[in-house]
Design an enzyme around this catalytic site. Structure first.
Site, short mmCIF file in Angstrom:
data_model
loop_
_atom_site.label_atom_id
_atom_site.label_comp_id
_atom_site.label_asym_id
_atom_site.label_seq_id
_atom_site.Cartn_x
_atom_site.Cartn_y
_atom_site.Cartn_z
N CYS A 10 -23.67 -32.05 54.08
CA CYS A 10 -23.81 -30.33 54.01
C CYS A 10 -22.71 -29.46 54.32
O CYS A 10 -22.45 -28.10 54.83
CB CYS A 10 -24.35 -30.31 55.53
SG CYS A 10 -26.11 -31.15 55.58
N HIS A 157 -3.84 -23.30 50.56
CA HIS A 157 -5.58 -24.08 50.94
C HIS A 157 -5.54 -22.71 51.68
O HIS A 157 -5.52 -22.68 52.52
CB HIS A 157 -5.37 -25.01 50.77
CG HIS A 157 -6.01 -26.32 49.72
ND1 HIS A 157 -4.64 -27.05 49.51
CD2 HIS A 157 -6.34 -27.13 49.01
CE1 HIS A 157 -4.03 -27.44 49.00
NE2 HIS A 157 -6.22 -27.51 47.81
N LYS A 161 -8.81 -25.87 55.78
CA LYS A 161 -8.24 -27.49 55.73
C LYS A 161 -7.54 -27.96 57.00
O LYS A 161 -7.25 -27.62 57.70
CB LYS A 161 -7.25 -27.52 54.13
CG LYS A 161 -7.13 -28.61 53.98
CD LYS A 161 -6.38 -28.61 52.04
CE LYS A 161 -6.30 -30.54 52.21
NZ LYS A 161 -7.38 -30.65 51.57
P1 NAP Z 1 -16.26 -29.86 55.50
O1 NAP Z 1 -16.71 -28.16 54.55
O2 NAP Z 1 -15.56 -29.67 56.51
O3 NAP Z 1 -17.54 -31.18 54.77
C1 NAP Z 1 -16.71 -31.89 55.67
C2 NAP Z 1 -18.66 -32.77 55.72
O4 NAP Z 1 -18.29 -33.94 56.22
C3 NAP Z 1 -18.73 -31.50 57.30
O5 NAP Z 1 -20.12 -31.36 57.24
C4 NAP Z 1 -18.80 -32.98 57.84
O6 NAP Z 1 -19.77 -32.72 58.86
C5 NAP Z 1 -19.42 -33.71 57.54
N1 NAP Z 1 -19.12 -35.42 57.79
C6 NAP Z 1 -18.13 -35.67 59.18
N2 NAP Z 1 -18.15 -36.47 59.25
C7 NAP Z 1 -19.18 -37.49 58.74
C8 NAP Z 1 -19.27 -38.98 58.39
N3 NAP Z 1 -19.15 -39.44 59.13
N4 NAP Z 1 -20.58 -38.99 57.20
C9 NAP Z 1 -21.10 -38.01 56.60
N5 NAP Z 1 -20.28 -36.43 56.69
C10 NAP Z 1 -19.78 -36.27 58.01
O7 NAP Z 1 -14.63 -30.39 54.40
P2 NAP Z 1 -14.87 -30.04 52.40
O8 NAP Z 1 -14.27 -28.63 51.85
O9 NAP Z 1 -16.15 -30.03 51.46
O10 NAP Z 1 -13.66 -31.57 52.10
C11 NAP Z 1 -14.46 -32.51 52.53
C12 NAP Z 1 -12.79 -33.56 52.17
O11 NAP Z 1 -12.69 -33.22 50.30
C13 NAP Z 1 -11.72 -32.90 52.30
O12 NAP Z 1 -11.47 -34.07 52.74
C14 NAP Z 1 -10.97 -32.14 51.33
O13 NAP Z 1 -9.33 -32.61 51.44
C15 NAP Z 1 -11.76 -32.98 50.12
N6 NAP Z 1 -11.52 -32.01 48.62
C16 NAP Z 1 -11.35 -33.13 47.90
C17 NAP Z 1 -11.55 -32.65 46.60
C18 NAP Z 1 -11.02 -33.73 45.13
O14 NAP Z 1 -11.02 -32.78 44.62
N7 NAP Z 1 -11.01 -34.54 45.05
C19 NAP Z 1 -11.82 -31.05 46.82
C20 NAP Z 1 -12.30 -30.68 47.21
C21 NAP Z 1 -11.62 -30.94 49.06
P3 NAP Z 1 -18.77 -31.62 60.75
O15 NAP Z 1 -18.48 -30.47 59.12
O16 NAP Z 1 -19.67 -31.18 61.31
O17 NAP Z 1 -18.03 -32.67 61.03
#
Ligand code: NAP
Length: 264
Positions: A10, A157, A161
């Site tokens: 999500c 960013h 973040k």
């Molecule tokens: P986001 O919008 O906050 O999404 C993270 C999701 O994971 C939220 O829905 C969160 O819920 C959920 N979550 C928390 N604990 C969990 C668990 N135990 N199991 C399953 N889901 C859980 O963040 P985002 O922008 O998508 O980024 C996510 C990560 O990817 C970050 O670490 C970011 O730095 C990284 N990223 C990496 C790349 C790449 O190319 N490698 C690119 C972009 C982002 P809650 O909001 O309720 O906590």
């Protein structure tokens, strides 16, 4: 048909990755896992209409993986959660694509040990875009030729973040440091802080910036800036889905995106 599980389904990245899976002809979303919206249909959470895939509760990840039997799990969550998801996935013999950033060395080791002992294949990358993976190569090349220049990394960013500096900036610092035989890192500067031979790293947070990384090589009377700007998260989502397809036919082990792209 490759069966895919997404954790962090999500979130910003999770939903975009699911959109890419739905568009792909050879992948099927078999489960979506998160800590929010549990029990709701993921298609409805994404405002895309019913997909008949309920959001599973991350607390039940072992059971969910046993029931849905994915070939690969894609994790974009937060570091502490990702470690649990990755070890559960490895335990259940499910290959992995890990995009989450902000791991400590201990967390990284825990994940790698679980992956290696279970015999699955995993791609772990702080950035899945093609551009950034080429950018890291350009930095190594520049560092080799400009070893006596001052080097500063500036990343920017969006204001949501959680980790800083970004995984991409840390990897850029690691690539440069490795090329130069080891460098100290200084994170931001405040007060009296004369420059030594360190790599300076600076994190800017604001608005909806998707991800900018600039590496400055500054010498006497001149400077070079090598810059990557992500215009949309699609650059990362597309790369993660490509990695998911690749990892299903890879030999067991831990890989980087450069392995997927064949640019190592
Ligand atoms: P986001 O919008 O906050 O999404 C993270 C999701 O994971 C939220 O829905 C969160 O819920 C959920 N979550 C928390 N604990 C969990 C668990 N135990 N199991 C399953 N889901 C859980 O963040 P985002 O922008 O998508 O980024 C996510 C990560 O990817 C970050 O670490 C970011 O730095 C990284 N990223 C990496 C790349 C790449 O190319 N490698 C690119 C972009 C982002 P809650 O909001 O309720 O906590």
């Amino acid at each position: 048909m490759i069966k895919v599980a997404v954790t962090g389904a999500c979130g910003r990245m999770g939903m975009l990755i699911i959109e890419n899976i739905l568009r792909s002809g050879d992948m099927k979303l078999v489960t979506a896992i998160d800590v929010t919206n549990t029990g709701k249909d993921i298609g409805e959470v994404m405002r895309q209409g019913k997909l008949d895939v309920p959001v599973g509760d991350a607390k039940d990840i072992d059971n969910i993986l046993k029931m849905s039997k994915p070939d690969v799990l894609i994790d974009f969550t937060i570091a502490g959660a990702a470690v649990k998801n990755v070890t559960a996935s490895a335990r259940n013999k499910v290959n992995l694509v890990v995009g989450t950033t902000g791991f400590t060395q201990e967390q990284r080791k825990l994940m790698e040990d679980a992956i290696k002992s279970s015999g699955v294949a995993a791609v772990i990358a702080p950035n899945f875009s093609i551009g950034v993976n080429v950018f890291w190569g350009l930095l190594a090349e520049a560092a080799k030729r400009l070893s006596d220049f001052d080097i500063e990394i500036i990343e920017a960013h969006h204001n949501q973040k959680k980790d800083a500096p970004s995984g991409t900036a840390l990897k850029a610092a690691e690539v440069i440091s490795k090329t130069l035989g080891g460098k100290e890192m200084v994170y931001g500067r405040h007060g009296i802080s004369p420059r030594q031979k360190e790599i300076g790293i600076h994190a800017v947070r604001g608005g909806d910036i998707v991800g900018d990384h600039t590496v400055l090589f500054a010498g006497d009377g001149e400077r070079i800036e090598i810059k990557h700007q992500a215009h949309s998260r699609q650059a990362f989502a597309k790369g993660a889905v490509t990695a998911a397809e690749w990892v299903c036919s890879a030999r067991p082990g831990v890989y980087e995106m450069a392995d997927v792209l064949g640019i190592k």
